[in-house]
Motif scaffolding. Structure first.
Motif, short mmCIF file in Angstrom:
data_model
loop_
_atom_site.label_atom_id
_atom_site.label_comp_id
_atom_site.label_asym_id
_atom_site.label_seq_id
_atom_site.Cartn_x
_atom_site.Cartn_y
_atom_site.Cartn_z
N SER A 106 0.82 -1.20 0.00
CA SER A 106 0.00 0.00 0.00
C SER A 106 0.86 1.26 0.00
CB SER A 106 -0.92 0.00 1.22
OG SER A 106 -1.74 1.15 1.23
N ILE A 107 0.39 2.28 -0.73
CA ILE A 107 1.10 3.56 -0.80
C ILE A 107 0.24 4.62 -0.11
CG2 ILE A 107 2.18 5.26 -2.32
CD1 ILE A 107 2.24 3.17 -4.49
N PRO A 108 0.63 5.09 1.06
CA PRO A 108 -0.17 6.13 1.73
C PRO A 108 -0.11 7.45 0.98
CG PRO A 108 1.87 5.72 2.92
CD PRO A 108 1.80 4.69 1.85
N ARG A 109 -1.05 8.31 1.28
CA ARG A 109 -1.16 9.58 0.58
C ARG A 109 0.11 10.42 0.69
NH1 ARG A 109 -6.20 13.83 0.61
NH2 ARG A 109 -5.17 15.48 -0.59
N LYS A 110 0.73 10.45 1.85
CA LYS A 110 1.91 11.30 2.03
C LYS A 110 3.05 10.87 1.11
CE LYS A 110 3.76 8.66 5.96
NZ LYS A 110 4.21 8.74 7.38
N GLU A 111 3.10 9.57 0.76
CA GLU A 111 4.13 9.10 -0.17
C GLU A 111 3.74 9.40 -1.61
OE1 GLU A 111 6.07 5.46 2.45
OE2 GLU A 111 4.77 4.99 0.75
N VAL A 112 2.44 9.32 -1.91
CA VAL A 112 1.97 9.69 -3.24
C VAL A 112 2.34 11.14 -3.54
CG1 VAL A 112 -0.08 10.10 -4.65
CG2 VAL A 112 0.09 8.01 -3.28
N GLU A 113 2.22 11.99 -2.53
CA GLU A 113 2.48 13.41 -2.72
C GLU A 113 3.96 13.72 -2.94
OE1 GLU A 113 0.72 14.99 0.80
OE2 GLU A 113 -1.31 15.05 -0.06
N LEU A 114 4.85 12.77 -2.67
CA LEU A 114 6.27 12.98 -2.92
C LEU A 114 6.63 12.78 -4.39
CD1 LEU A 114 7.84 11.07 0.11
CD2 LEU A 114 7.66 13.55 -0.17
N MET A 115 5.86 11.96 -5.10
CA MET A 115 6.22 11.59 -6.46
C MET A 115 6.22 12.75 -7.46
SD MET A 115 7.26 8.51 -6.58
CE MET A 115 7.99 8.87 -4.99
N PRO A 116 5.28 13.71 -7.38
CA PRO A 116 5.35 14.83 -8.32
C PRO A 116 6.67 15.59 -8.27
CG PRO A 116 3.21 14.79 -7.27
CD PRO A 116 4.05 13.77 -6.56
N LEU A 117 7.27 15.67 -7.09
CA LEU A 117 8.56 16.36 -6.97
C LEU A 117 9.64 15.60 -7.73
CD1 LEU A 117 8.42 17.22 -3.16
CD2 LEU A 117 7.78 18.68 -5.09
N VAL A 118 9.58 14.27 -7.66
CA VAL A 118 10.56 13.45 -8.37
C VAL A 118 10.37 13.58 -9.88
CG1 VAL A 118 11.36 11.09 -8.78
CG2 VAL A 118 10.75 11.82 -6.46
N LEU A 119 9.12 13.48 -10.32
CA LEU A 119 8.84 13.55 -11.76
C LEU A 119 9.14 14.94 -12.32
CD1 LEU A 119 5.50 11.51 -11.94
CD2 LEU A 119 7.83 10.72 -12.35
N ASP A 120 8.78 15.97 -11.57
CA ASP A 120 9.05 17.34 -12.03
C ASP A 120 10.55 17.58 -12.22
OD1 ASP A 120 6.40 17.93 -12.04
OD2 ASP A 120 6.40 19.07 -10.17
N SER A 121 11.35 17.00 -11.36
CA SER A 121 12.80 17.21 -11.46
C SER A 121 13.38 16.60 -12.73
CB SER A 121 13.50 16.60 -10.24
OG SER A 121 13.46 15.18 -10.27
N GLN A 122 12.64 15.65 -13.33
CA GLN A 122 13.10 15.00 -14.56
C GLN A 122 12.25 15.39 -15.77
OE1 GLN A 122 15.98 12.94 -14.37
NE2 GLN A 122 15.92 14.01 -12.40
N ALA A 123 11.41 16.42 -15.60
CA ALA A 123 10.53 16.91 -16.67
C ALA A 123 9.64 15.79 -17.21
CB ALA A 123 11.36 17.53 -17.80
N ILE A 124 9.11 14.98 -16.30
CA ILE A 124 8.19 13.90 -16.67
C ILE A 124 6.79 14.30 -16.23
CG2 ILE A 124 7.57 11.48 -16.32
CD1 ILE A 124 10.53 10.93 -15.73
N PHE A 125 5.86 14.35 -17.17
CA PHE A 125 4.48 14.67 -16.83
C PHE A 125 3.80 13.43 -16.23
CE2 PHE A 125 5.40 17.71 -20.27
CZ PHE A 125 5.08 18.89 -19.63
N PRO A 126 2.87 13.62 -15.28
CA PRO A 126 2.32 12.47 -14.56
C PRO A 126 1.10 11.82 -15.19
CG PRO A 126 1.53 14.49 -13.56
CD PRO A 126 2.45 14.91 -14.69
N GLU A 127 0.46 12.46 -16.18
CA GLU A 127 -0.85 11.98 -16.62
C GLU A 127 -0.86 10.53 -17.09
OE1 GLU A 127 -1.07 16.48 -17.30
OE2 GLU A 127 0.43 14.88 -17.31
#
Length: 254
Positions: free
Chosen positions: A26-47
């Motif tokens: 299971s992935i809790p919400r607080k960990e889900v919220e960390l992923m946009p920071l990782v993706l943004d740093s690599q110019a990866i869109f999340p959609e």
């Protein structure tokens, strides 16, 4: 075996589940919220991504694409002990079939704008690049008054509790010439209607009032009827009916 399954949609928990965050860990919400920071740093869109965990310290970003491959991503700054990997090939089989049919559709394109749009769809679905997909949406409005309209891509974020990851939708629609003529008549009379707005009047701005542009830029309106569409429907969100609205760059598909 007798446990009650999570029936609700939401962040993974004992009472909710989401296909955007699959897996047994299971992935809790607080960990889900960390992923946009990782993706943004690599110019990866999340959609077109999903997030899963293979262990307490390893996140995997699943990116939808035909091409396959994986590479490590930087860990969240607040949790440097975590490992993050991106794997490209999520929904590869389905996207491969879609690309094959889009390639076939290019043979029947009416003009270069349509061929370019289809090529950009194919490149985006093949590589997973959403920057290319955004370019396709800049190409689309240039093909005005098309008799056949379409919309494909990861554009429906309703099921993601974080409201960023999207499900795939495909729609093909045909123009209704009679209704399109009515809409164009409305556009032709736009200046008349503008001068009847509550704030119109006065001597300046040709009687249009202070809130209107001096030069009205008429949109290109097309009335279409959906010929076929593919998307998941669920309670609480309107499914695609006989018509849909798409507005971008002074262009409306109704």
């Amino acid at each position: 075996m007798m446990a009650v399954p999570p029936y609700g949609l939401g962040f993974p928990s004992d009472t909710a589940q989401s296909a955007c965050y699959p897996g047994k860990v299971s992935i809790p919400r607080k960990e889900v919220e960390l992923m946009p920071l990782v993706l943004d740093s690599q110019a990866i869109f999340p959609e077109n991504t999903r997030i899963t965990k293979t262990s307490d310290a390893h996140f995997v970003v699943l990116q939808a694409s035909v091409e396959r491959g994986s590479q490590p991503l930087p860990a969240p700054a607040s949790q440097p002990e975590q490992q993050v990997t991106i794997e490209r090939d999520d929904h590869a089989e389905e996207l491969s079939k879609i690309c094959e049919n889009l390639e076939e559709a290019k043979k029947y394109a009416a003009n270069e704008e349509q061929r370019l749009l289809l090529s950009q769809y194919i490149e985006s679905f093949t590589t997973g690049s959403l920057e290319t997909y955004r370019e396709s949406q800049r190409t689309w409005p240039k093909d005005r008054n098309s008799s056949v309209e379409n919309s494909f891509g990861f554009v429906e974020p309703y099921r993601d509790p974080y409201r960023v990851r999207a499900e795939f939708q495909g729609v093909v629609a045909i123009q209704d010439p009679a209704e399109t003529r009515v809409l164009n008549k409305l556009v032709d009379e736009a200046d008349t209607f503008i001068r009847r707005l509550p704030w119109a009047g006065g001597k300046g701005n040709d009687g249009k009032g202070a809130f209107e542009k001096a030069l009205f830029e008429p949109p290109s309106l097309t009335s279409t009827h959906a010929l076929t569409g593919v998307r998941r429907r669920f309670k609480g969100v309107c499914g695609l009916g006989d018509r849909s609205l798409r507005v971008q760059r002074n262009f409306a598909w109704i």
